[in-house]
Scaffold this motif. Structure first.
Motif, short mmCIF file in Angstrom:
data_model
loop_
_atom_site.label_atom_id
_atom_site.label_comp_id
_atom_site.label_asym_id
_atom_site.label_seq_id
_atom_site.Cartn_x
_atom_site.Cartn_y
_atom_site.Cartn_z
N TRP A 61 -4.37 -10.26 7.92
CA TRP A 61 -3.46 -11.12 7.15
C TRP A 61 -3.68 -11.42 5.81
CZ3 TRP A 61 -3.62 -16.07 5.27
CH2 TRP A 61 -2.18 -16.52 4.81
N ALA A 62 -5.04 -11.67 5.32
CA ALA A 62 -5.51 -12.00 4.01
C ALA A 62 -5.50 -10.51 3.54
CB ALA A 62 -6.96 -12.44 4.06
N ILE A 63 -5.99 -9.59 3.92
CA ILE A 63 -6.02 -8.17 3.32
C ILE A 63 -4.51 -7.69 2.98
CG2 ILE A 63 -6.51 -5.75 3.66
CD1 ILE A 63 -8.70 -6.24 5.24
N ALA A 65 -2.28 -9.47 1.69
CA ALA A 65 -1.83 -10.16 0.35
C ALA A 65 -2.75 -9.79 -0.75
CB ALA A 65 -2.19 -11.66 0.69
N PHE A 66 -3.59 -8.89 -0.55
CA PHE A 66 -4.56 -8.27 -1.68
C PHE A 66 -3.53 -7.43 -2.95
CE2 PHE A 66 -7.74 -5.28 -3.60
CZ PHE A 66 -8.55 -6.24 -4.18
N PRO A 67 -3.56 -7.89 -3.92
CA PRO A 67 -2.66 -7.45 -5.16
C PRO A 67 -2.80 -5.94 -5.26
CG PRO A 67 -4.51 -8.54 -5.89
CD PRO A 67 -4.63 -8.71 -4.68
N PHE A 68 -3.64 -5.26 -4.71
CA PHE A 68 -3.68 -3.79 -4.97
C PHE A 68 -3.79 -3.16 -3.56
CE2 PHE A 68 -6.55 -5.67 -8.50
CZ PHE A 68 -5.74 -5.56 -9.33
N PRO A 69 -2.33 -2.88 -3.16
CA PRO A 69 -2.52 -2.56 -1.87
C PRO A 69 -2.99 -1.13 -1.32
CG PRO A 69 -0.24 -2.94 -2.63
CD PRO A 69 -1.17 -3.00 -3.77
N GLU A 70 -3.18 -0.06 -2.05
CA GLU A 70 -3.94 1.07 -1.69
C GLU A 70 -5.41 0.82 -1.54
OE1 GLU A 70 -2.22 0.65 -4.56
OE2 GLU A 70 -0.60 2.11 -4.62
N ILE A 71 -6.03 0.16 -2.43
CA ILE A 71 -7.29 -0.21 -2.09
C ILE A 71 -7.62 -1.08 -0.64
CG2 ILE A 71 -9.14 -2.03 -2.93
CD1 ILE A 71 -8.24 -1.26 -5.72
N ALA A 72 -6.63 -1.89 -0.50
CA ALA A 72 -6.70 -2.76 1.00
C ALA A 72 -6.83 -1.78 1.98
CB ALA A 72 -5.57 -3.75 0.85
N GLU A 73 -5.80 -0.76 1.80
CA GLU A 73 -5.58 0.19 3.21
C GLU A 73 -6.87 1.01 3.28
OE1 GLU A 73 -3.37 -0.24 5.33
OE2 GLU A 73 -2.61 -1.91 4.21
N VAL A 75 -9.88 0.35 2.44
CA VAL A 75 -11.04 -0.56 3.15
C VAL A 75 -10.57 -0.51 4.68
CG1 VAL A 75 -12.10 -2.80 3.27
CG2 VAL A 75 -11.88 -1.56 0.88
N ARG A 76 -9.55 -0.93 4.93
CA ARG A 76 -8.90 -1.04 6.38
C ARG A 76 -9.34 -0.13 7.15
NH1 ARG A 76 -4.53 -5.09 7.56
NH2 ARG A 76 -3.57 -4.48 5.54
N ALA A 77 -8.88 1.32 6.57
CA ALA A 77 -9.12 2.33 7.29
C ALA A 77 -10.51 2.85 7.40
CB ALA A 77 -8.25 3.77 6.67
N LYS A 78 -11.16 2.60 6.48
CA LYS A 78 -12.76 2.95 6.67
C LYS A 78 -13.44 2.39 7.60
CE LYS A 78 -16.83 3.92 3.51
NZ LYS A 78 -16.88 5.21 3.87
N TYR A 79 -13.22 1.15 7.96
CA TYR A 79 -13.87 0.07 8.63
C TYR A 79 -13.06 -0.32 10.09
CZ TYR A 79 -17.13 0.25 4.85
OH TYR A 79 -18.04 0.69 3.85
N ALA A 80 -12.14 0.51 10.36
CA ALA A 80 -11.55 0.30 11.72
C ALA A 80 -12.39 0.65 12.70
CB ALA A 80 -10.22 1.20 11.66
N PRO A 81 -12.08 -0.14 13.92
CA PRO A 81 -13.04 0.12 15.02
C PRO A 81 -13.31 1.62 15.46
CG PRO A 81 -11.48 -1.68 15.61
CD PRO A 81 -10.99 -0.98 14.17
N ASN A 82 -14.27 2.06 15.78
CA ASN A 82 -14.57 3.60 16.13
C ASN A 82 -14.79 3.72 17.65
OD1 ASN A 82 -15.10 6.06 16.29
ND2 ASN A 82 -16.78 6.09 15.01
N LEU A 111 -12.57 -6.75 -2.38
CA LEU A 111 -11.66 -7.16 -1.32
C LEU A 111 -12.36 -8.42 -0.48
CD1 LEU A 111 -9.02 -6.97 -0.10
CD2 LEU A 111 -9.94 -5.08 1.55
N ALA A 112 -13.71 -8.27 -0.30
CA ALA A 112 -14.15 -9.36 0.86
C ALA A 112 -14.34 -10.99 0.25
CB ALA A 112 -15.64 -8.80 1.13
N ASN A 113 -14.30 -10.69 -0.94
CA ASN A 113 -14.49 -12.15 -1.74
C ASN A 113 -13.01 -12.76 -1.77
OD1 ASN A 113 -17.29 -13.00 -2.94
ND2 ASN A 113 -17.34 -10.73 -2.98
N PHE A 114 -11.95 -11.60 -2.06
CA PHE A 114 -10.68 -12.21 -2.39
C PHE A 114 -10.46 -12.80 -0.90
CE2 PHE A 114 -6.36 -11.16 -0.93
CZ PHE A 114 -5.65 -11.81 -1.79
N VAL A 115 -10.49 -12.12 0.42
CA VAL A 115 -10.12 -12.56 1.63
C VAL A 115 -10.82 -13.90 2.05
CG1 VAL A 115 -10.58 -11.85 4.00
CG2 VAL A 115 -9.69 -10.14 2.58
N GLU A 116 -12.00 -14.13 1.73
CA GLU A 116 -12.74 -15.25 2.18
C GLU A 116 -12.06 -16.61 1.38
OE1 GLU A 116 -15.50 -16.63 4.95
OE2 GLU A 116 -14.83 -14.70 4.51
#
Length: 483
Positions: A61-63, A65-73, A75-82, A111-116
């Protein structure tokens, strides 16, 4: 913050790696005080939360809201459950911090500091701070920028001399490119080694948002350091947290020749008592920390001229903290039985600072348990940059395999008794690595000497307590809920 209160009376400490969770900070802030999240290794913990599937959905949910959506996506994709992780370590490797920050880790850190911070600030008008360690220099600039993107109100920093942070906040809040000198061992050159961060380069084609410049509180243990920081050409802190040696986590080393007690703990003396009148004379607000976990001690601090106090230990063991619950409850049970012990270990931390450790079974707080751990350095937040013979920068940690450290020019004696705080503190949150050989990284728990007094926060008949119980005791029952 109430309308007639210029500064918060209570600062909730920024403990460990993720113990000062957004849930804890948010609760404190919603009751009119300064809630603080820990920014140490938060990139790593965000990645592991995503790899665990983000069960409650808050991170995603917080990701969003990150102002740079491509970056957020990315990171989300890179660390998705494997689902194909079988036969490997439970968590895949996250890049280790280096001065030449790779793009993947840069995006994850911001992104991590933004989310927290974003989660801590959600749904109320209270104030939120981010705590960083000056000793962990390499991630500082992207960590600060991520927090600024989430509208952080305060930055707090100790474990070193954070002399350049006021200017860094001035420049980052204006989206200016910035550099920060990094301490390099074995470097006798006159040219500093710089870490760089460019908001414009980070954002790419996106318009840079307008940012607020947060207040900066330096965590210090002497009037000498406070005076030095207040007169710096890089700007003065907006205030100070005066931390005594009884506080948890890293402590300042005793002044003068270090002497150890019969139990091997550093002995602090009169030279280590903070000269409060000298700091008061600087004319900046300050808060007392270390052993101020009661209403009477809060009032005593205010009588000394402080705005209030910073409290860590009491909040570290409340239900909202990020510590894994079964571990937390095990320690609280030991406290109730009067057998909980905290030891100031002069050797445990790779940083060289004394570090307080709770001696609890099944953790690296027990020396015999810690000695059995196979040395692995795969997180790298406490590594020290050093200059190689060929002039290039290398990285070493006295808690890494001894032969590796010595091969990098480190001294053999510096490896004795060192613990991998990176893996241990992450394990304290329940995100410990499970190795492919079946072994698991064990927690290491830190606490202030006040641990034995947390029983005062238990409601009658209860075996656990919440952040609001801590605030109720510290403030004498005068709570100020904010919407």
């Amino acid at each position: 913050m109430s309308n007639n209160q210029k500064y918060p009376e209570i600062i909730q400490g920024g403990m460990g790696v993720g113990v000062s969770s957004w849930q804890l900070a948010r609760t404190v802030a919603m009751h009119g005080q300064l809630g603080v999240v820990s920014g140490t290794a938060v990139a790593l913990t965000l990645a592991r939360k995503l790899m665990d599937g983000d069960p409650d959905g808050h991170v995603n949910w917080a990701i969003s809201a990150f102002p740079f959506p491509e970056i957020a996506e990315r990171v989300r994709a890179k660390y998705a459950p494997n689902p194909n992780q079988e036969g490997k370590d439970k968590y895949k490797q996250v890049p280790m911090p280096t001065i030449e920050y790779g793009r993947d880790l840069l995006e994850l850190t911001v992104l991590a500091n933004f989310v927290e911070v974003y989660l801590a600030k959600a749904g109320h008008y209270g104030i939120i701070g981010l705590n960083l360690l000056e000793k962990v220099q390499v991630p500082t600039l992207p960590s600060l920028y991520g927090a600024l993107l989430a509208d952080v109100d305060y930055i707090l920093m100790g474990a070193g001399i954070p002399i350049r942070i006021p200017k860094a906040l001035d420049e980052l809040s204006q989206n200016l490119d910035i550099s920060l000198p990094i301490k390099i061992a074995e470097d006798d050159s006159k040219e500093p080694t710089l870490a760089h961060f460019s908001p414009k380069e980070f954002a790419g084609d996106h318009e840079l948002p307008k940012l607020k410049r947060p207040k900066f509180l330096a965590i210090v243990s002497s009037a000498t350091l406070a005076t030095h920081l207040s007169r710096s050409t890089f700007g003065s802190p907006d205030g100070f947290v005066l931390e005594a040696p009884v506080a948890g986590g890293h402590n300042a080393s005793p002044r003068g020749k270090v002497q150890l007690s019969e139990t091997g703990e550093p002995i602090y003396g009169e030279r280590d008592i903070i000269d409060v009148p000298a700091i008061k004379a600087l004319g900046l607000p300050f808060w007392m920390a270390g052993g101020y976990g009661s209403y009477e001690q809060v009032q005593m601090a205010k009588q000394m001229g402080a705005e209030g106090v910073q409290v860590g230990t009491a909040f570290a063991f409340c239900e909202e903290s990020g510590m894994e619950k079964s571990l937390k409850h095990k320690i609280l049970d030991a406290v109730r039985k009067g057998v909980a012990k905290v030891r100031t270990d002069p050797r445990a931390s790779p940083t060289g600072f004394p570090f307080k450790v709770v001696e609890v079974e099944g953790t690296m707080g027990i020396p015999e348990v810690a000695e059995k751990r196979q040395r692995i350095c795969d997180l790298g937040y406490l590594r020290e940059p050093y200059k190689k013979d060929n002039g290039k920068i290398g990285y070493r940690c006295p808690a890494e395999p001894v032969k590796d450290y010595v091969a990098k020019g480190g001294k053999l004696e510096d490896t004795e008794g060192r613990r991998c705080l990176c893996n241990g503190l992450v394990s304290t949150l329940g995100f410990g690595q499970e190795r492919r050989d079946g072994s698991k990284e064990l927690p290491i728990v830190t606490s202030g000497d006040d641990l034995k007094y947390v029983v005062r926060f238990f409601p009658k008949g209860e075996s656990v307590y919440h952040a609001i119980d801590v605030l109720r005791v510290l403030l004498g029952g005068k709570l100020t809920p904010l919407s």
